[in-house]
Design an enzyme around this catalytic site. Structure first.
Site, PDB file in Angstrom:
ATOM      1  N   ARG A  27       0.815  -1.223   0.000  1.00 34.71           N
ATOM      2  CA  ARG A  27       0.000   0.000   0.000  1.00 34.71           C
ATOM      3  C   ARG A  27       0.848   1.272   0.000  1.00 34.71           C
ATOM      4  O   ARG A  27       0.460   2.270   0.615  1.00 34.71           O
ATOM      5  CB  ARG A  27      -0.933   0.056   1.205  1.00 34.71           C
ATOM      6  CG  ARG A  27      -2.030  -0.963   1.212  1.00 34.71           C
ATOM      7  CD  ARG A  27      -3.290  -0.399   0.558  1.00 34.71           C
ATOM      8  NE  ARG A  27      -4.295  -1.436   0.469  1.00 34.71           N
ATOM      9  CZ  ARG A  27      -5.298  -1.590   1.336  1.00 34.71           C
ATOM     10  NH1 ARG A  27      -5.454  -0.741   2.310  1.00 34.71           N
ATOM     11  NH2 ARG A  27      -6.148  -2.557   1.193  1.00 34.71           N
ATOM     12  N   ARG A  31      -3.489   6.650   1.199  1.00 33.96           N
ATOM     13  CA  ARG A  31      -4.006   7.873   1.829  1.00 33.96           C
ATOM     14  C   ARG A  31      -3.061   8.599   2.784  1.00 33.96           C
ATOM     15  O   ARG A  31      -3.336   9.715   3.178  1.00 33.96           O
ATOM     16  CB  ARG A  31      -5.313   7.547   2.561  1.00 33.96           C
ATOM     17  CG  ARG A  31      -6.485   7.404   1.609  1.00 33.96           C
ATOM     18  CD  ARG A  31      -7.690   6.846   2.331  1.00 33.96           C
ATOM     19  NE  ARG A  31      -7.422   5.476   2.756  1.00 33.96           N
ATOM     20  CZ  ARG A  31      -8.313   4.670   3.326  1.00 33.96           C
ATOM     21  NH1 ARG A  31      -9.524   5.110   3.579  1.00 33.96           N
ATOM     22  NH2 ARG A  31      -8.001   3.432   3.663  1.00 33.96           N
ATOM     23  N   ARG A  40      -6.868  11.298  -5.955  1.00 31.02           N
ATOM     24  CA  ARG A  40      -8.109  10.553  -5.718  1.00 31.02           C
ATOM     25  C   ARG A  40      -9.308  11.501  -5.799  1.00 31.02           C
ATOM     26  O   ARG A  40     -10.355  11.144  -6.342  1.00 31.02           O
ATOM     27  CB  ARG A  40      -8.025   9.899  -4.345  1.00 31.02           C
ATOM     28  CG  ARG A  40      -9.206   9.058  -3.936  1.00 31.02           C
ATOM     29  CD  ARG A  40      -8.893   8.572  -2.528  1.00 31.02           C
ATOM     30  NE  ARG A  40      -9.854   7.669  -1.972  1.00 31.02           N
ATOM     31  CZ  ARG A  40     -10.894   8.045  -1.238  1.00 31.02           C
ATOM     32  NH1 ARG A  40     -11.131   9.333  -1.051  1.00 31.02           N
ATOM     33  NH2 ARG A  40     -11.699   7.151  -0.730  1.00 31.02           N
ATOM     34  N   ASP A  77      -6.803  -2.800  -7.168  1.00 30.00           N
ATOM     35  CA  ASP A  77      -7.316  -3.462  -5.980  1.00 30.00           C
ATOM     36  C   ASP A  77      -7.554  -4.925  -6.303  1.00 30.00           C
ATOM     37  O   ASP A  77      -7.812  -5.278  -7.459  1.00 30.00           O
ATOM     38  CB  ASP A  77      -8.623  -2.818  -5.505  1.00 30.00           C
ATOM     39  CG  ASP A  77      -8.906  -3.212  -4.063  1.00 30.00           C
ATOM     40  OD1 ASP A  77      -8.339  -2.578  -3.167  1.00 30.00           O
ATOM     41  OD2 ASP A  77      -9.660  -4.173  -3.848  1.00 30.00           O
ATOM     42  N   TYR A 154     -14.734 -12.155   0.251  1.00 29.99           N
ATOM     43  CA  TYR A 154     -15.460 -10.923  -0.065  1.00 29.99           C
ATOM     44  C   TYR A 154     -16.691 -11.216  -0.921  1.00 29.99           C
ATOM     45  O   TYR A 154     -17.743 -10.601  -0.757  1.00 29.99           O
ATOM     46  CB  TYR A 154     -14.549  -9.931  -0.784  1.00 29.99           C
ATOM     47  CG  TYR A 154     -13.564  -9.256   0.145  1.00 29.99           C
ATOM     48  CD1 TYR A 154     -13.958  -8.191   0.948  1.00 29.99           C
ATOM     49  CD2 TYR A 154     -12.254  -9.692   0.239  1.00 29.99           C
ATOM     50  CE1 TYR A 154     -13.074  -7.571   1.815  1.00 29.99           C
ATOM     51  CE2 TYR A 154     -11.352  -9.083   1.103  1.00 29.99           C
ATOM     52  CZ  TYR A 154     -11.761  -8.023   1.891  1.00 29.99           C
ATOM     53  OH  TYR A 154     -10.888  -7.424   2.746  1.00 29.99           O
TER      54      TYR A 154
HETATM   55  O1  CP3 Z   1       0.163  -1.954  -2.374  1.00 31.70           O
HETATM   56  C1  CP3 Z   1      -0.178  -1.065  -3.168  1.00 31.70           C
HETATM   57  O2  CP3 Z   1       0.199   0.130  -3.055  1.00 31.70           O
HETATM   58  C2  CP3 Z   1      -1.011  -1.424  -4.380  1.00 31.70           C
HETATM   59  C3  CP3 Z   1      -2.399  -1.140  -4.313  1.00 31.70           C
HETATM   60  C4  CP3 Z   1      -3.315  -2.016  -3.483  1.00 31.70           C
HETATM   61  C5  CP3 Z   1      -4.510  -1.531  -2.915  1.00 31.70           C
HETATM   62  N1  CP3 Z   1      -5.196  -2.585  -2.382  1.00 31.70           N
HETATM   63  C6  CP3 Z   1      -4.942  -0.132  -2.953  1.00 31.70           C
HETATM   64  C7  CP3 Z   1      -6.025   0.304  -2.057  1.00 31.70           C
HETATM   65  C8  CP3 Z   1      -3.256  -3.390  -3.207  1.00 31.70           C
HETATM   66  C9  CP3 Z   1      -2.170  -4.396  -3.528  1.00 31.70           C
HETATM   67  C10 CP3 Z   1      -4.457  -3.728  -2.522  1.00 31.70           C
HETATM   68  C11 CP3 Z   1      -4.780  -5.109  -2.112  1.00 31.70           C
HETATM   69  C12 CP3 Z   1      -5.991  -5.352  -1.318  1.00 31.70           C
HETATM   70  N2  CP3 Z   1      -7.214  -4.756  -1.424  1.00 31.70           N
HETATM   71  C13 CP3 Z   1      -6.081  -6.374  -0.340  1.00 31.70           C
HETATM   72  C14 CP3 Z   1      -4.987  -7.342   0.028  1.00 31.70           C
HETATM   73  C15 CP3 Z   1      -4.015  -6.758   0.954  1.00 31.70           C
HETATM   74  C16 CP3 Z   1      -4.547  -6.530   2.350  1.00 31.70           C
HETATM   75  O3  CP3 Z   1      -4.678  -5.351   2.704  1.00 31.70           O
HETATM   76  O4  CP3 Z   1      -4.813  -7.501   3.058  1.00 31.70           O
HETATM   77  C17 CP3 Z   1      -7.385  -6.334   0.186  1.00 31.70           C
HETATM   78  C18 CP3 Z   1      -7.947  -7.227   1.275  1.00 31.70           C
HETATM   79  C19 CP3 Z   1      -8.096  -5.326  -0.518  1.00 31.70           C
HETATM   80  C20 CP3 Z   1      -9.531  -4.933  -0.374  1.00 31.70           C
HETATM   81  C21 CP3 Z   1      -9.643  -3.545   0.061  1.00 31.70           C
HETATM   82  N3  CP3 Z   1      -9.422  -2.442  -0.762  1.00 31.70           N
HETATM   83  C22 CP3 Z   1      -9.996  -3.041   1.342  1.00 31.70           C
HETATM   84  C23 CP3 Z   1     -10.305  -3.932   2.545  1.00 31.70           C
HETATM   85  C24 CP3 Z   1      -9.998  -1.657   1.260  1.00 31.70           C
HETATM   86  C25 CP3 Z   1     -10.430  -0.650   2.303  1.00 31.70           C
HETATM   87  C26 CP3 Z   1      -9.300  -0.474   3.254  1.00 31.70           C
HETATM   88  C27 CP3 Z   1      -9.285   0.907   3.846  1.00 31.70           C
HETATM   89  O5  CP3 Z   1      -8.183   1.245   4.295  1.00 31.70           O
HETATM   90  O6  CP3 Z   1     -10.299   1.631   3.830  1.00 31.70           O
HETATM   91  C28 CP3 Z   1      -9.580  -1.295  -0.044  1.00 31.70           C
HETATM   92  C29 CP3 Z   1      -9.377   0.065  -0.559  1.00 31.70           C
HETATM   93  C30 CP3 Z   1      -7.984   0.420  -0.985  1.00 31.70           C
HETATM   94  N4  CP3 Z   1      -7.205  -0.347  -1.776  1.00 31.70           N
HETATM   95  C31 CP3 Z   1      -7.300   1.650  -0.721  1.00 31.70           C
HETATM   96  C32 CP3 Z   1      -6.071   1.580  -1.404  1.00 31.70           C
HETATM   97  C33 CP3 Z   1      -5.021   2.650  -1.501  1.00 31.70           C
HETATM   98  C34 CP3 Z   1      -7.834   2.808   0.090  1.00 31.70           C
HETATM   99  C35 CP3 Z   1      -8.904   3.411  -0.767  1.00 31.70           C
HETATM  100  C36 CP3 Z   1      -9.097   4.902  -0.677  1.00 31.70           C
HETATM  101  O7  CP3 Z   1      -8.346   5.667  -1.319  1.00 31.70           O
HETATM  102  O8  CP3 Z   1     -10.068   5.276  -0.010  1.00 31.70           O
END
Ligand code: CP3
Length: 364
Positions: A27, A31, A40, A77, A154
């Site tokens: 990640r 944010r 964003r 994602d 999910y």
């Molecule tokens: O690592 C990176 O920088 C690459 C981008 C990436 C994101 N999500 C961006 C993201 C990667 C590799 C993921 C993987 C992902 N997404 C996983 C596996 C890794 C882990 O965290 O266990 C999972 C379970 C998800 C599903 C997901 N997407 C969730 C649970 C959420 C919400 C989390 C939160 O913090 O609110 C997301 C959203 C998400 N994916 C964000 C980012 C940068 C935040 C979204 C935003 O800008 O509001």
């Protein structure tokens, strides 16, 4: 295509010697960076950001402009795959991801089909190609996907869950239905990752964020078996370069030997396991990636340096086969300056350890 100028990350995944331990952060575009929040906002939403290749490319590069990271990761994602399968992904503030049509009915499960990545996920392939061009061979690009079990969590729950009631009921009551979901999803992940490799991804990582919630036997049957199937189908080489694969099961520390046996090049580790112990357990079968507790980044730069050195020391002075990372994604509340302290310490301390080791071996 030539190797990137900085190929330390790829070399470490293949357990080849490197002058320092490479580092990137799960990640890393997110944010905690004000410039990410700004892009964003321009995109309108997180999902629109993922679906716009030019903006996805822009945010992928943002952390690399600030920190000396050794790899870039595609901005996207894991849930884009079930979205392409027709489940209707959306994000709500505070609640995270949700699906309009969770997979609960037998007929819907039987209807599930593998999406064509060049059609339904074209925006991801376009982003990969655009990022590769923009990186201009400075550092390698990582592509990724969710694991079948984590995606199924999910898809069946309809969003995040605290108890996995729906998917675990299915696992014990109708294992045939869950196996069907996992089988179609594994096929979808394999073609999706191969399309990312075809588009320019130089390594791939599979995120099994919820595999660790399973019993040992269920993990083997419902998560690991499908990870193995995917690894067996991945394109191993592109343009004469090996494309390494990383498997990250959060909470999978108990099962490292079994994960090392599925044919992946590296295992991602969360922070609950001692890295040196993990290395002894897997031997030279795989490289290891991890595993600093992301909460360390809330401490002072001095304290962060101490904790980062502990991780490097635990792995061992040669450092070969280690990619430094956090044990899970970086928190949105992380002060960006603390990330600089971490990245710089990893580079400096790993160089120092290698110099000391060479001095010792030449004086011996
Ligand atoms: O690592 C990176 O920088 C690459 C981008 C990436 C994101 N999500 C961006 C993201 C990667 C590799 C993921 C993987 C992902 N997404 C996983 C596996 C890794 C882990 O965290 O266990 C999972 C379970 C998800 C599903 C997901 N997407 C969730 C649970 C959420 C919400 C989390 C939160 O913090 O609110 C997301 C959203 C998400 N994916 C964000 C980012 C940068 C935040 C979204 C935003 O800008 O509001």
């Amino acid at each position: 295509m030539t190797r990137p100028c900085n190929d330390t990350f790829l070399r470490a995944l293949l357990k080849q010697p490197t002058a320092h331990t490479p580092v990137w952060l799960m990640r890393q575009a997110g944010r905690y960076l004000p410039e990410y929040c700004e892009t964003r906002r321009r995109a309108g939403s997180f999902l629109q950001l993922c679906k716009n290749p030019a903006l996805a490319c822009e945010v992928t590069l943002q952390p690399l402009a600030r920190f000396e990271l050794d790899a870039a990761i595609l901005f996207s994602d894991i849930l884009t795959v079930p979205d392409a399968m027709g489940l209707g992904l959306y994000f709500t503030d505070g609640e995270g991801p949700r699906f309009e049509r969770p997979l609960r009915e037998e007929w819907a499960i039987r209807d599930l089909a593998v999406p064509d990545p060049w059609n339904h996920l074209r925006y991801v392939m376009d982003a990969v190609a655009e990022i590769r061009r923009a990186l201009n061979n400075t550092v390698p690009l990582i592509g990724f996907s969710g694991s079948p079990y984590t995606l199924a969590c999910y898809m069946v729950e309809g969003g995040a869950s605290s108890d996995y009631r729906h998917i675990k009921s299915m696992l014990y009551q109708r294992p045939d239905l869950l196996h069907h979901i996992l089988s179609v999803t594994a096929d979808a992940v394999a073609v999706y990752l191969n399309a990312q490799i075809e588009s320019g991804a130089q390594a791939v990582m599979i995120f099994d964020s919820w595999g660790g919630s399973l019993s040992a036997a269920a993990y083997r049957e419902f998560s690991l078996a499908y990870l193995q199937r995917i690894i067996g189908r991945l394109v191993r080489e592109k343009d004469g370069q090996r494309v390494p694969s990383i498997v990250f099961t959060k909470g999978g520390g108990l099962w490292l030997e079994a994960i090392a046996d599925i044919g992946c090049d590296a295992i991602g580790l969360d922070w609950t396991i001692d890295l040196g112990e993990a290395r002894r357990r897997v031997g030279d079968r795989v490289a290891l990636q991890g595993n600093l507790d992301p909460a360390v980044l809330f401490a002072s730069p001095e304290q962060i340096a101490i904790e980062a050195r502990k991780v490097l020391d635990s792995y061992g002075a040669d450092g070969y086969g280690h990619v430094f990372n956090l044990g899970h994604g970086i928190s949105q509340f992380t002060p960006p300056g603390n990330v600089s302290a971490l990245v710089d310490t990893v580079h400096e301390h790993s160089r120092l350890l290698r110099r000391k080791m060479h001095k010792l071996s030449s004086s011996a």
